[in-house]
Design an enzyme around this catalytic site. Structure first.
Site, PDB file in Angstrom:
ATOM      1  CB  CYS A 151      -2.245   3.745  -3.803  1.00  0.00           C
ATOM      2  SG  CYS A 151      -3.586   2.577  -4.146  1.00  0.00           S
ATOM      3  CG  HIS A 165      -1.948  -1.069   1.224  1.00  0.00           C
ATOM      4  ND1 HIS A 165      -2.908  -1.144   0.245  1.00  0.00           N
ATOM      5  CD2 HIS A 165      -2.181  -2.110   2.070  1.00  0.00           C
ATOM      6  CE1 HIS A 165      -3.698  -2.189   0.479  1.00  0.00           C
ATOM      7  NE2 HIS A 165      -3.269  -2.795   1.576  1.00  0.00           N
TER       8      HIS A 165
END
Length: 257
Positions: free
Chosen positions: A136, A93
């Protein structure tokens, strides 16, 4: 009176020497990232096909991201034969400029990129260093825009600024950050996507292109971008678009096969 101009000359193609060892390190946070194991399997197949010595580590903490890169740098510098190229794959992430470790703490991407630069990794000076980042880079979502007719995206670039530089030829030294390629799964500020069962479209497309297509690595990234730009991701019932971002300081052509 118009000045005479000679015909443009084709560029001479200079390639990186890939006859030496090829080393790869993959660091992947699998916690709360369903589908990441599928991506790791695809990467392992790709590295095996392209004859890389591949190491894969799962669920590093933020600190371990740095420690694993440091250990990789030492491995490269102590390799018994010349090293031609290094790949680093980072999957987690993330936010703008940050990756989240298994311990939920953040590590700066810039700190990770520093480890293998021309200053810190002697064996890779002037050698290609490729970073693949599946994470991301923000919270924005791209719904896409329709092309009209034969409309194509493009633009002109201008070179300008107030700085004055004196250039001279000095082939005996190179800048600290040359010979590096960063391939991000999405553009800065935007989300990246991953399927719980099929893995991420980015990693699956990248590994497929790198195995089945031939060309310089920048040509291959253009093909990856084209394929991803033509696909659609459904998120919360809404279609989304995503495309990779490539940043290069490569000085030569890099061919993997």
């Amino acid at each position: 009176m118009e000045s005479e101009m000679s015909d443009p000359q084709p560029l001479q193609e200079e390639r990186y020497d890939m006859s030496g060892a090829r080393l790869a390190l993959t660091l992947c946070v699998t916690k709360a990232r369903e589908g990441s194991e599928v991506d790791m399997e695809a990467l392992e197949r790709m590295f095996r096909y392209l004859k890389f010595e591949s190491t894969m580590k799962r669920d590093p903490t933020a600190q371990q991201f740095l420690e694993e890169l440091d250990e990789f740098q030492q491995t490269i510098d102590n390799w018994e034969e010349p090293v031609s190229c290094a790949f680093v794959v980072l999957m987690a992430h993330g936010e703008e400029g940050l990756l989240k470790g298994e311990d939920e703490k953040m590590v700066r991407l810039e700190d990770l990129f520093e480890v293998l630069n021309n200053k810190n990794c002697k064996a890779l000076r002037g050698k290609p260093k490729v970073y693949i980042i599946q994470a991301c880079r923000g919270e924005h979502r791209d719904p896409g825009e329709e092309l009209r007719g034969n409309e194509e995206l493009g633009g002109d670039e201008e070179l300008g600024g107030d700085e004055v530089a004196v250039l001279k030829n000095n082939p005996q030294s190179i800048p600290t950050y040359t010979d590096t390629l960063h391939i991000y799964s999405t553009v800065e500020g935007y989300l990246s996507y991953r399927h719980d069962e099929k893995g991420s479209g980015f990693i699956q497309t990248l590994t497929d292109v790198f195995i089945h297509k031939k060309g310089s690595i920048l040509e291959l990234t253009e093909e990856i971008t084209r394929l991803m730009a033509n696909t659609e991701v459904m998120q919360e019932g809404k279609p989304r678009k995503v495309n990779p971002e490539v940043q290069s300081t490569l000085r030569k052509k890099l061919y993997l096969q």
